[in-house]
Write a protein that holds these residues in place. Structure first.
Motif, PDB file in Angstrom:
ATOM      1  N   ASP A 437       0.813  -1.217   0.000  1.00 19.74           N
ATOM      2  CA  ASP A 437       0.000   0.000   0.000  1.00 19.74           C
ATOM      3  C   ASP A 437       0.844   1.262   0.000  1.00 19.74           C
ATOM      4  O   ASP A 437       0.548   2.209  -0.710  1.00 19.74           O
ATOM      5  CB  ASP A 437      -0.953  -0.003   1.192  1.00 19.74           C
ATOM      6  N   LYS A 438       1.902   1.246   0.816  1.00 20.39           N
ATOM      7  CA  LYS A 438       2.735   2.467   0.866  1.00 20.39           C
ATOM      8  C   LYS A 438       3.764   2.466  -0.252  1.00 20.39           C
ATOM      9  O   LYS A 438       4.375   3.496  -0.522  1.00 20.39           O
ATOM     10  CB  LYS A 438       3.460   2.530   2.221  1.00 20.39           C
ATOM     11  N   THR A 439       3.987   1.340  -0.862  1.00 19.89           N
ATOM     12  CA  THR A 439       5.038   1.093  -1.861  1.00 19.89           C
ATOM     13  C   THR A 439       6.424   1.480  -1.323  1.00 19.89           C
ATOM     14  O   THR A 439       7.360   1.694  -2.085  1.00 19.89           O
ATOM     15  CB  THR A 439       4.771   1.784  -3.237  1.00 19.89           C
ATOM     16  N   SER A 440       6.545   1.590  -0.002  1.00 20.07           N
ATOM     17  CA  SER A 440       7.843   1.932   0.598  1.00 20.07           C
ATOM     18  C   SER A 440       8.597   0.641   0.926  1.00 20.07           C
ATOM     19  O   SER A 440       7.998  -0.439   0.974  1.00 20.07           O
ATOM     20  CB  SER A 440       7.622   2.730   1.878  1.00 20.07           C
ATOM     21  N   GLN A 441       9.903   0.803   1.139  1.00 16.42           N
ATOM     22  CA  GLN A 441      10.720  -0.374   1.447  1.00 16.42           C
ATOM     23  C   GLN A 441      11.536  -0.138   2.698  1.00 16.42           C
ATOM     24  O   GLN A 441      11.941   0.981   2.973  1.00 16.42           O
ATOM     25  CB  GLN A 441      11.687  -0.641   0.300  1.00 16.42           C
ATOM     26  N   GLU A 442      11.776  -1.207   3.434  1.00 16.62           N
ATOM     27  CA  GLU A 442      12.664  -1.121   4.594  1.00 16.62           C
ATOM     28  C   GLU A 442      13.575  -2.335   4.550  1.00 16.62           C
ATOM     29  O   GLU A 442      13.269  -3.322   3.865  1.00 16.62           O
ATOM     30  CB  GLU A 442      11.847  -1.119   5.889  1.00 16.62           C
ATOM     31  N   ARG A 443      14.685  -2.249   5.260  1.00 17.41           N
ATOM     32  CA  ARG A 443      15.573  -3.429   5.299  1.00 17.41           C
ATOM     33  C   ARG A 443      15.335  -4.174   6.594  1.00 17.41           C
ATOM     34  O   ARG A 443      15.147  -3.576   7.656  1.00 17.41           O
ATOM     35  CB  ARG A 443      17.041  -3.007   5.188  1.00 17.41           C
ATOM     36  N   ILE A 444      15.327  -5.480   6.471  1.00 13.19           N
ATOM     37  CA  ILE A 444      15.073  -6.319   7.647  1.00 13.19           C
ATOM     38  C   ILE A 444      15.943  -7.559   7.530  1.00 13.19           C
ATOM     39  O   ILE A 444      16.214  -8.024   6.409  1.00 13.19           O
ATOM     40  CB  ILE A 444      13.559  -6.646   7.747  1.00 13.19           C
ATOM     41  N   HIS A 445      16.396  -8.067   8.673  1.00 12.13           N
ATOM     42  CA  HIS A 445      17.268  -9.237   8.600  1.00 12.13           C
ATOM     43  C   HIS A 445      16.427 -10.470   8.270  1.00 12.13           C
ATOM     44  O   HIS A 445      15.314 -10.618   8.783  1.00 12.13           O
ATOM     45  CB  HIS A 445      18.013  -9.449   9.919  1.00 12.13           C
ATOM     46  N   GLU A 446      16.949 -11.329   7.425  1.00 14.78           N
ATOM     47  CA  GLU A 446      16.157 -12.491   6.984  1.00 14.78           C
ATOM     48  C   GLU A 446      15.730 -13.386   8.149  1.00 14.78           C
ATOM     49  O   GLU A 446      14.677 -14.014   8.093  1.00 14.78           O
ATOM     50  CB  GLU A 446      16.910 -13.322   5.930  1.00 14.78           C
ATOM     51  N   SER A 447      16.526 -13.391   9.225  1.00  7.01           N
ATOM     52  CA  SER A 447      16.157 -14.247  10.357  1.00  7.01           C
ATOM     53  C   SER A 447      14.935 -13.702  11.114  1.00  7.01           C
ATOM     54  O   SER A 447      14.323 -14.413  11.900  1.00  7.01           O
ATOM     55  CB  SER A 447      17.344 -14.409  11.311  1.00  7.01           C
ATOM     56  N   ASP A 448      14.585 -12.430  10.886  1.00  5.68           N
ATOM     57  CA  ASP A 448      13.410 -11.842  11.564  1.00  5.68           C
ATOM     58  C   ASP A 448      12.141 -11.931  10.710  1.00  5.68           C
ATOM     59  O   ASP A 448      11.057 -11.530  11.144  1.00  5.68           O
ATOM     60  CB  ASP A 448      13.648 -10.344  11.865  1.00  5.68           C
ATOM     61  N   LEU A 449      12.282 -12.425   9.460  1.00  8.19           N
ATOM     62  CA  LEU A 449      11.168 -12.337   8.508  1.00  8.19           C
ATOM     63  C   LEU A 449       9.912 -13.084   8.968  1.00  8.19           C
ATOM     64  O   LEU A 449       8.814 -12.523   8.939  1.00  8.19           O
ATOM     65  CB  LEU A 449      11.593 -12.902   7.151  1.00  8.19           C
ATOM     66  N   VAL A 450      10.087 -14.356   9.377  1.00  7.57           N
ATOM     67  CA  VAL A 450       8.904 -15.160   9.719  1.00  7.57           C
ATOM     68  C   VAL A 450       8.120 -14.475  10.833  1.00  7.57           C
ATOM     69  O   VAL A 450       6.904 -14.234  10.718  1.00  7.57           O
ATOM     70  CB  VAL A 450       9.306 -16.599  10.128  1.00  7.57           C
ATOM     71  N   ALA A 451       8.809 -14.107  11.914  1.00  7.41           N
ATOM     72  CA  ALA A 451       8.114 -13.505  13.060  1.00  7.41           C
ATOM     73  C   ALA A 451       7.466 -12.183  12.669  1.00  7.41           C
ATOM     74  O   ALA A 451       6.322 -11.895  13.032  1.00  7.41           O
ATOM     75  CB  ALA A 451       9.100 -13.298  14.210  1.00  7.41           C
ATOM     76  N   GLU A 452       8.179 -11.379  11.904  1.00  4.76           N
ATOM     77  CA  GLU A 452       7.668 -10.063  11.533  1.00  4.76           C
ATOM     78  C   GLU A 452       6.447 -10.193  10.615  1.00  4.76           C
ATOM     79  O   GLU A 452       5.442  -9.495  10.795  1.00  4.76           O
ATOM     80  CB  GLU A 452       8.783  -9.258  10.844  1.00  4.76           C
ATOM     81  N   LEU A 453       6.527 -11.093   9.645  1.00 11.36           N
ATOM     82  CA  LEU A 453       5.390 -11.249   8.723  1.00 11.36           C
ATOM     83  C   LEU A 453       4.182 -11.850   9.450  1.00 11.36           C
ATOM     84  O   LEU A 453       3.054 -11.413   9.236  1.00 11.36           O
ATOM     85  CB  LEU A 453       5.781 -12.106   7.517  1.00 11.36           C
ATOM     86  N   LEU A 454       4.421 -12.825  10.322  1.00  8.85           N
ATOM     87  CA  LEU A 454       3.294 -13.392  11.075  1.00  8.85           C
ATOM     88  C   LEU A 454       2.626 -12.300  11.908  1.00  8.85           C
ATOM     89  O   LEU A 454       1.402 -12.225  11.989  1.00  8.85           O
ATOM     90  CB  LEU A 454       3.772 -14.521  11.993  1.00  8.85           C
ATOM     91  N   ARG A 455       3.439 -11.435  12.502  1.00  9.57           N
ATOM     92  CA  ARG A 455       2.888 -10.341  13.309  1.00  9.57           C
ATOM     93  C   ARG A 455       2.029  -9.429  12.436  1.00  9.57           C
ATOM     94  O   ARG A 455       0.920  -9.054  12.797  1.00  9.57           O
ATOM     95  CB  ARG A 455       4.035  -9.550  13.955  1.00  9.57           C
ATOM     96  N   ARG A 456       2.543  -9.094  11.254  1.00  8.85           N
ATOM     97  CA  ARG A 456       1.809  -8.161  10.393  1.00  8.85           C
ATOM     98  C   ARG A 456       0.572  -8.790   9.760  1.00  8.85           C
ATOM     99  O   ARG A 456      -0.415  -8.128   9.506  1.00  8.85           O
ATOM    100  CB  ARG A 456       2.710  -7.610   9.297  1.00  8.85           C
ATOM    101  N   VAL A 457       0.646 -10.107   9.479  1.00  5.40           N
ATOM    102  CA  VAL A 457      -0.481 -10.771   8.816  1.00  5.40           C
ATOM    103  C   VAL A 457      -1.595 -11.074   9.837  1.00  5.40           C
ATOM    104  O   VAL A 457      -2.770 -10.796   9.594  1.00  5.40           O
ATOM    105  CB  VAL A 457      -0.030 -12.077   8.129  1.00  5.40           C
ATOM    106  N   LEU A 458      -1.205 -11.644  10.972  1.00  5.95           N
ATOM    107  CA  LEU A 458      -2.229 -12.040  11.930  1.00  5.95           C
ATOM    108  C   LEU A 458      -2.622 -10.900  12.858  1.00  5.95           C
ATOM    109  O   LEU A 458      -3.709 -10.899  13.448  1.00  5.95           O
ATOM    110  CB  LEU A 458      -1.750 -13.238  12.753  1.00  5.95           C
ATOM    111  N   GLY A 459      -1.708  -9.941  12.962  1.00  4.48           N
ATOM    112  CA  GLY A 459      -1.860  -8.694  13.692  1.00  4.48           C
ATOM    113  C   GLY A 459      -2.717  -8.569  14.882  1.00  4.48           C
ATOM    114  O   GLY A 459      -3.812  -8.572  15.099  1.00  4.48           O
TER     115      GLY A 459
END
Ligand code: ATP
Length: 459
Positions: A437-459
């Motif tokens: 939606d924002k079309t913005s980008q941020e950098r994130i460490h690959e080891s944090d991806l699963v937890a971060e995406l689960l947080r954002r998806v299930l929120g």
């Protein structure tokens, strides 16, 4: 139950609400092109008003049903699930009133032989002269006659009247006839509810508008049993709760309303009924009905089956037949509303992009992984990340074309997150995470991806 009260019965392509013409056509064509919804039996010319969910659409509809189940069953302590058979004892439908009264008025045009729902003539068009209403084209309409909407079939090899069974026209009756089973086996006290999702069938006279009105569809219904006298409070509670559910999942409040039925719209037993309506491109139309059904259903089944369906209240030492509040939603209609509401066109990098702004919980694909280059270890690293995400939710991999094009492809199916592997990933293990939606980008460490995406998806 069909009571002929929907505010519109629109035909595809008829704009009634001032929405730009063509939005439905765009959505139907996107749905086909990107594998959300295909016409049933398309290679044989299709079967009218029957649709197949494709690989992307099946995820969307599952997410809608899961979000409903999670909210209506898991999150509450007082609602239990059920999964009943589609074919039920024929007397169920006599007791429920469907055999005698589940009908819509039908008229035929004597000229073109088309059949129309008599109570929807004001919104329908003549197939031969689409700018005119049925009967205004020089063709005479027959007197209205009642047409029962239940599909009939036969149980067993003999096709006679004694073996007629019906394809259920609603899931609700399964909950009523199992009231005593659930009460006895689950040791429940009132108030409590029984919920079910599943297929229902109605031989609609005028199906149409894509997934909105079909002859085979899926419902999400809940029967909430309460002590008489507490019904008004629960009716108010469930109206608000059900309206809020759509808003929490991203429907814009300006496209949603709660419409209380007029007294003359109510079934004779109903003590109150309201529809959650969505502003489709073809007009405000029902998504879900919430009804205070009193004790009608349990009393009917008690009478027809001869079984006691009353409840003994340990606290007040009284015996009574519970009242029922019923929120009855359609999974396909809800899916269509989420699709229509999510559809957007905006300008990105000087180009018009089509984007489905689904709530992340509903998005069919949660993330897509892109190697920036086809070399330098990017594809291997991207595959490694993909393998880590796969057990958690649907993800896609795409290495074809420019990165902009790859983002656009995901925007079109509403994927909320894009993960790009680039040279820096190889150096320090960080990836770019792009927000749809924002079309913005941020950098994130690959080891944090699963937890971060689960947080954002299930929120
Ligand atoms: P309508 O007035 O639009 O015919 P209804 O009042 O008969 O609907 P209910 O019997 O209350 O509908 O069914 C509950 C829900 O099931 C509806 O709100 C709708 O979401 C869904 N539903 C009913 N009929 C259909 C259909 N033919 N196609 C798709 N969904 C349907």
């Amino acid at each position: 139950m069909s009571d002929g009260t929907s505010t519109t019965t629109p035909q595809a392509g008829k704009g009634a609400s001032g929405e730009p013409q063509g939005k439905m056509e765009k959505i139907v064509s996107l749905a086909k092109r990107r594998g959300l919804v295909f016409q049933s039996s398309e290679i044989y010319g299709g079967l009218s008003s029957c649709w197949d969910y494709g690989p992307v659409g099946v995820e969307l509809k599952r997410n809608v049903k899961d979000a409903w189940w999670r909210e209506m069953v898991w999150s509450r302590g007082d609602v239990l699930g059920l999964d009943c058979s589609i074919l039920m004892h024929p007397r169920v439908w006599e007791a429920s009133g469907h055999v005698a009264g589940f009908s819509d008025p039908l008229v035929d045009c004597k000229k073109c032989k088309t059949r129309f729902r008599a109570d929807h003539l004001g919104q329908l068009s003549c197939p031969e002269k689409p700018d005119r209403r049925p009967g205004e084209c020089g063709g005479e309409l027959t007197e209205a006659r009642q047409f029962n909407l239940m599909f009939k079939t036969f149980m067993g090899p003999v096709e006679d009247a004694a073996n007629v069974v019906f394809m259920r026209p609603e899931t609700a009756q399964g909950m009523f006839v199992n009231f005593a089973n659930v009460l006895d086996t689950q040791r429940r006290k009132l108030p409590f509810g029984i919920a079910q999702t599943g297929k229902s069938f109605r031989n609609e006279i005028t199906p149409g508008n894509f997934l909105f009105r079909t002859r085979e569809f899926e419902q999400m219904e809940m029967e909430f049993f309460v002590k008489p006298g507490e019904d008004e409070r629960w009716y108010e509670f469930w109206k608000k709760e059900r309206y809020d559910w759509y808003v929490r999942l991203g429907i814009k409040p300006e496209n949603l309303r709660l419409r209380e039925h007029e007294k003359d719209e109510l079934a004779h037993y109903a003590r109150g009924c309201a529809d959650v309506e969505y502003k489709f491109p073809f007009g405000w139309s029902e998504l879900e009905g919430i009804a205070n059904r009193g004790d009608f259903d349990l009393r009917q089944h008690a009478e027809w089956s001869g079984k006691d369906l009353s409840y003994f209240d340990e606290d007040s030492r009284e015996r009574y037949v519970p009242y029922v509040i019923e929120p009855a939603a359609g999974a396909d209609r809800a899916t269509l509303a989420f699709l229509v509401d999510a559809y957007d066109e905006d300008e990105v990098e000087g180009e018009t992009r089509v984007v489905l702004r689904f709530h992340p919980r509903l998005a069919p694909v949660k993330a897509a992984v892109f190697p920036l280059l086809r070399k330098g270890g990017h594809p291997e690293k991207a595959q490694e990340i993909l393998a880590k995400l796969r057990p958690h939710f649907p993800v896609q991999y795409d290495q074809a074309g420019s990165i902009g094009r790859r983002y656009r492809r995901q925007d079109e199916i509403g994927t909320p997150f894009g993960i790009t592997v680039d040279h820096q990933t190889i150096e320090d293990g960080t990836v770019t995470l792009r927000d749809r939606d924002k079309t913005s980008q941020e950098r994130i460490h690959e080891s944090d991806l699963v937890a971060e995406l689960l947080r954002r998806v299930l929120g």
